[in-house]
Design a protein around this motif. Structure first.
Motif, PDB file in Angstrom:
ATOM      1  N   UNK A  60      -6.190 -34.282 -37.077  1.00 40.57           N
ATOM      2  CA  UNK A  60      -6.588 -33.849 -38.421  1.00 40.57           C
ATOM      3  C   UNK A  60      -8.047 -34.174 -38.662  1.00 40.57           C
ATOM      4  N   UNK A  61      -8.777 -33.200 -39.182  1.00 43.92           N
ATOM      5  CA  UNK A  61     -10.163 -33.422 -39.577  1.00 43.92           C
ATOM      6  C   UNK A  61     -10.169 -34.029 -40.977  1.00 43.92           C
ATOM      7  N   UNK A  62     -11.114 -34.905 -41.203  1.00 46.14           N
ATOM      8  CA  UNK A  62     -11.259 -35.468 -42.535  1.00 46.14           C
ATOM      9  C   UNK A  62     -10.409 -36.666 -42.822  1.00 46.14           C
ATOM     10  N   UNK A 116     -15.406 -31.391 -29.937  1.00 50.33           N
ATOM     11  CA  UNK A 116     -15.742 -30.017 -30.291  1.00 50.33           C
ATOM     12  C   UNK A 116     -15.408 -29.686 -31.736  1.00 50.33           C
ATOM     13  N   UNK A 117     -14.499 -30.449 -32.325  1.00 50.65           N
ATOM     14  CA  UNK A 117     -14.141 -30.290 -33.732  1.00 50.65           C
ATOM     15  C   UNK A 117     -14.694 -31.431 -34.586  1.00 50.65           C
ATOM     16  N   UNK A 118     -15.585 -32.241 -33.995  1.00 55.01           N
ATOM     17  CA  UNK A 118     -16.212 -33.372 -34.688  1.00 55.01           C
ATOM     18  C   UNK A 118     -15.193 -34.381 -35.214  1.00 55.01           C
ATOM     19  N   UNK A 121      -5.077 -18.274 -51.128  1.00 50.29           N
ATOM     20  CA  UNK A 121      -5.727 -19.403 -50.486  1.00 50.29           C
ATOM     21  C   UNK A 121      -6.406 -18.933 -49.208  1.00 50.29           C
ATOM     22  N   UNK A 122      -7.680 -19.203 -49.086  1.00 46.40           N
ATOM     23  CA  UNK A 122      -8.439 -18.826 -47.910  1.00 46.40           C
ATOM     24  C   UNK A 122      -8.212 -19.846 -46.804  1.00 46.40           C
ATOM     25  N   UNK A 123      -7.909 -19.354 -45.624  1.00 48.60           N
ATOM     26  CA  UNK A 123      -7.708 -20.239 -44.493  1.00 48.60           C
ATOM     27  C   UNK A 123      -8.921 -20.165 -43.587  1.00 48.60           C
ATOM     28  N   UNK A 124      -9.393 -21.326 -43.142  1.00 47.52           N
ATOM     29  CA  UNK A 124     -10.534 -21.397 -42.256  1.00 47.52           C
ATOM     30  C   UNK A 124     -10.042 -21.774 -40.869  1.00 47.52           C
ATOM     31  N   UNK A 125     -10.244 -20.867 -39.910  1.00 45.79           N
ATOM     32  CA  UNK A 125      -9.785 -21.114 -38.546  1.00 45.79           C
ATOM     33  C   UNK A 125     -10.973 -21.107 -37.593  1.00 45.79           C
ATOM     34  N   UNK A 126     -10.896 -21.947 -36.558  1.00 42.09           N
ATOM     35  CA  UNK A 126     -11.905 -21.942 -35.509  1.00 42.09           C
ATOM     36  C   UNK A 126     -11.247 -22.367 -34.201  1.00 42.09           C
ATOM     37  N   UNK A 127     -11.903 -22.022 -33.103  1.00 43.63           N
ATOM     38  CA  UNK A 127     -11.391 -22.387 -31.785  1.00 43.63           C
ATOM     39  C   UNK A 127     -12.462 -23.153 -31.026  1.00 43.63           C
ATOM     40  N   UNK A 128     -12.033 -23.810 -29.939  1.00 44.79           N
ATOM     41  CA  UNK A 128     -12.958 -24.547 -29.095  1.00 44.79           C
ATOM     42  C   UNK A 128     -12.517 -24.418 -27.642  1.00 44.79           C
ATOM     43  N   UNK A 151      -8.156 -24.829 -34.745  1.00 44.94           N
ATOM     44  CA  UNK A 151      -8.146 -25.570 -35.999  1.00 44.94           C
ATOM     45  C   UNK A 151      -7.969 -24.618 -37.165  1.00 44.94           C
ATOM     46  N   UNK A 152      -7.059 -24.963 -38.046  1.00 43.81           N
ATOM     47  CA  UNK A 152      -6.886 -24.198 -39.267  1.00 43.81           C
ATOM     48  C   UNK A 152      -6.678 -25.170 -40.419  1.00 43.81           C
ATOM     49  N   UNK A 153      -7.529 -25.057 -41.414  1.00 44.20           N
ATOM     50  CA  UNK A 153      -7.466 -25.901 -42.608  1.00 44.20           C
ATOM     51  C   UNK A 153      -7.383 -27.386 -42.290  1.00 44.20           C
ATOM     52  N   UNK A 154      -8.141 -27.819 -41.291  1.00 47.53           N
ATOM     53  CA  UNK A 154      -8.225 -29.240 -40.980  1.00 47.53           C
ATOM     54  C   UNK A 154      -7.188 -29.773 -40.013  1.00 47.53           C
ATOM     55  N   UNK A 155      -6.199 -28.958 -39.632  1.00 40.55           N
ATOM     56  CA  UNK A 155      -5.232 -29.379 -38.616  1.00 40.55           C
ATOM     57  C   UNK A 155      -5.669 -28.769 -37.292  1.00 40.55           C
ATOM     58  N   UNK A 156      -5.789 -29.615 -36.277  1.00 43.61           N
ATOM     59  CA  UNK A 156      -6.292 -29.196 -34.977  1.00 43.61           C
ATOM     60  C   UNK A 156      -5.159 -29.261 -33.955  1.00 43.61           C
TER      61      UNK A 156
END
Length: 131
Positions: free
Chosen positions: A129-131, A67-69, A1-8, A25-30
């Motif tokens: 949570x995003x989404x 920053x994470x919309x 499973x690919x994890x998508x991470x970002x910072x702000x 943020x990783x996989x929609x949890x911020x």
């Protein structure tokens, strides 16, 4: 499973200065680091003024969410730290209720003997949570 991470980070570079990011943020949890009363240059705001500190802290929380919309209604949990809970509990509850509106995230309020900066009266961390 690919994890998508970002910072702000907004304003000053918290990663360089303190070794942390304001939001991760990783996989929609911020995960939002403890926010406090500072301006965009990192200068502390509102010495001895709880209302100003609390409102500025919530504005900074809003900046990280944006920053994470995501918005306030996507906050799942908030942890509020007060350095003087006996004096600031009621004003904090009123500001919290105004801030979240009809949304009801899980929340914890903790009284502490001190925070990172000498005149800091409040700090707020959150999970959204995003989404």
């Amino acid at each position: 499973m690919t994890q998508t991470a970002s910072t702000y980070n907004h304003g000053v570079s918290w990663e360089e200065q303190f070794g942390v990011t304001q939001g991760y943020s990783i996989n929609g949890t911020i995960y939002i680091s403890g926010q406090f009363s500072h301006d965009m240059q990192g200068a502390f705001v509102g010495e001895h003024d709880f209302d100003l500190q609390a409102r500025t802290t919530l504005e900074n929380l809003d900046r990280v969410l944006a920053g994470f919309n995501v918005g306030r209604t996507q906050i799942a949990e908030m942890v509020i730290y007060l350095s003087n809970p006996s004096e600031h509990f009621q004003p904090c509850v009123q500001l919290f209720k105004q801030y979240v509106g009809d949304h009801r995230p899980a929340a914890t309020l903790i009284g502490v003997s001190g925070l990172a900066f000498p005149h800091q009266l409040i700090e707020i961390r959150a999970v959204a949570h995003a989404g």
